[in-house]
Motif scaffolding. Sequence first.
Motif, PDB file in Angstrom:
ATOM      1  N   THR A  77       6.071   2.761  -0.350  1.00 36.56           N
ATOM      2  CA  THR A  77       5.105   1.860   0.286  1.00 36.56           C
ATOM      3  C   THR A  77       5.255   1.855   1.807  1.00 36.56           C
ATOM      4  O   THR A  77       6.324   2.157   2.349  1.00 36.56           O
ATOM      5  CB  THR A  77       5.293   0.421  -0.222  1.00 36.56           C
ATOM      6  N   VAL A  78       4.174   1.439   2.452  1.00 33.13           N
ATOM      7  CA  VAL A  78       4.180   1.353   3.913  1.00 33.13           C
ATOM      8  C   VAL A  78       5.198   0.300   4.364  1.00 33.13           C
ATOM      9  O   VAL A  78       6.024   0.539   5.250  1.00 33.13           O
ATOM     10  CB  VAL A  78       2.767   1.012   4.434  1.00 33.13           C
ATOM     11  N   ILE A 117       6.926  10.873  -4.364  1.00 30.44           N
ATOM     12  CA  ILE A 117       7.481   9.855  -3.455  1.00 30.44           C
ATOM     13  C   ILE A 117       6.346   9.117  -2.763  1.00 30.44           C
ATOM     14  O   ILE A 117       6.350   7.892  -2.642  1.00 30.44           O
ATOM     15  CB  ILE A 117       8.422  10.529  -2.438  1.00 30.44           C
ATOM     16  N   ARG A 118       5.329   9.875  -2.355  1.00 25.82           N
ATOM     17  CA  ARG A 118       4.190   9.237  -1.680  1.00 25.82           C
ATOM     18  C   ARG A 118       3.423   8.332  -2.640  1.00 25.82           C
ATOM     19  O   ARG A 118       2.795   7.368  -2.232  1.00 25.82           O
ATOM     20  CB  ARG A 118       3.248  10.303  -1.115  1.00 25.82           C
ATOM     21  N   THR A 169      -1.228  12.107   8.674  1.00 32.13           N
ATOM     22  CA  THR A 169       0.230  12.133   8.834  1.00 32.13           C
ATOM     23  C   THR A 169       0.961  12.035   7.497  1.00 32.13           C
ATOM     24  O   THR A 169       2.107  12.478   7.374  1.00 32.13           O
ATOM     25  CB  THR A 169       0.658  10.982   9.774  1.00 32.13           C
ATOM     26  N   MET A 170       0.303  11.473   6.491  1.00 33.80           N
ATOM     27  CA  MET A 170       0.997  11.232   5.217  1.00 33.80           C
ATOM     28  C   MET A 170       1.490  12.509   4.550  1.00 33.80           C
ATOM     29  O   MET A 170       2.401  12.481   3.724  1.00 33.80           O
ATOM     30  CB  MET A 170       0.097  10.445   4.260  1.00 33.80           C
ATOM     31  N   THR A 183       0.861  -1.186   0.000  1.00 29.31           N
ATOM     32  CA  THR A 183       0.000   0.000   0.000  1.00 29.31           C
ATOM     33  C   THR A 183       0.897   1.236   0.000  1.00 29.31           C
ATOM     34  O   THR A 183       1.864   1.309   0.762  1.00 29.31           O
ATOM     35  CB  THR A 183      -0.884   0.000   1.265  1.00 29.31           C
ATOM     36  N   THR A 184       0.594   2.188  -0.869  1.00 25.67           N
ATOM     37  CA  THR A 184       1.468   3.368  -0.932  1.00 25.67           C
ATOM     38  C   THR A 184       1.051   4.408   0.112  1.00 25.67           C
ATOM     39  O   THR A 184      -0.083   4.414   0.600  1.00 25.67           O
ATOM     40  CB  THR A 184       1.418   4.030  -2.322  1.00 25.67           C
ATOM     41  N   HIS A 185       1.993   5.299   0.389  1.00 25.58           N
ATOM     42  CA  HIS A 185       1.688   6.409   1.305  1.00 25.58           C
ATOM     43  C   HIS A 185       0.477   7.185   0.777  1.00 25.58           C
ATOM     44  O   HIS A 185      -0.386   7.613   1.531  1.00 25.58           O
ATOM     45  CB  HIS A 185       2.879   7.366   1.403  1.00 25.58           C
TER      46      HIS A 185
END
Length: 261
Positions: free
Chosen positions: A111-112, A106-107, A97-98, A77-79
Amino acid sequence: MKPAPFTYHRASSVTGAVALLGELAEEEPKILAGGQSLVAMMNYRMARPGHLVDITHVPGLAGIRRDGGALRIGALTTHRDVEKADLGPDFAVLSRTMRWVGHLPIRTRGTVGGSIAHADATAEWCLLAVLLDAVIVVEGPAGRRDVAAGGFFLGPFTTALEPDEVIVEIVFPRPAPRAALTEYADRRGDFAVVAAGVDLDTESVVLGGVGSVPVAVRPAGSPGEVADGLDLRDEPGVPASYRRGLVRTLVARAREEVPDA
Ligand SMILES: Cc1cc2nc3c(=O)[nH]c(=O)nc-3n(C[C@H](O)[C@H](O)[C@H](O)COP(=O)(O)OP(=O)(O)OC[C@H]3O[C@@H](n4cnc5c(N)ncnc54)[C@H](O)[C@@H]3O)c2cc1C
């Protein structure tokens, strides 16, 4: 700079990725997820993996789902996925927070699971995981195991992950409606000089930028007490007194940012 030579492998399952990590163990294989930390380190020759095992095509590793009171976030899962998700008041702290994680490109790729594995002591996911008592689910040759975030980060960029293990999921076990995280960085999108997260329900504070791993303070006293309790040293360009002042300010600010505090 370009990276040192490496061989690329595309895994189609977690089991396959784990098997490759084992087979190639002598030649320093590395998992490739979003590439936002690893590829930069390879370009600077700070990392020279002989093999990259790309997990981005492994089905089932991305996604966010509720599981009773818990929230389960797949490693891929991506930011940005989290930033855009409607997680409701229970887990909105994750989405809010993201905005602190790098810049939008970048987000969108990072990834988490990659953040947790990379284990930068100021990375927002590492701080959130420790603050909210997350569980890191990892898979290796012997199957899956759960690692509490509090014991996962062992030192700078060092974790309890074995070389042949893959992070598959991060579980936030309980709602955190009264939590917030804020930080100070010299430039927008940079890693924080100091980051502070608070959860009023558990009287917890987590700090980034004050040690080699996320530092939890619980039960946490006043912002001044939290700051004064830290063992800080002068560093080039960042005197201990300055960092202590940031801690005091950011803990207070994070508490103010808690919804309905
Ligand atoms: C300019 C810039 C600014 C940034 N700012 C921030 C910031 O402010 N805050 C922040 O938190 N991050 C920041 N980042 C880093 C970003 O969040 C990365 O996305 C993250 O650190 C790594 O995630 P990734 O998916 O890109 O992992 P990758 O770069 O692909 O991998 C990173 C490491 O994790 C390992 N890995 C990846 N996934 C797994 C897995 N599932 N299981 C086991 N090991 C795995 C890899 O082998 C590698 O060692 C920034 C990056 C850049 C380039």
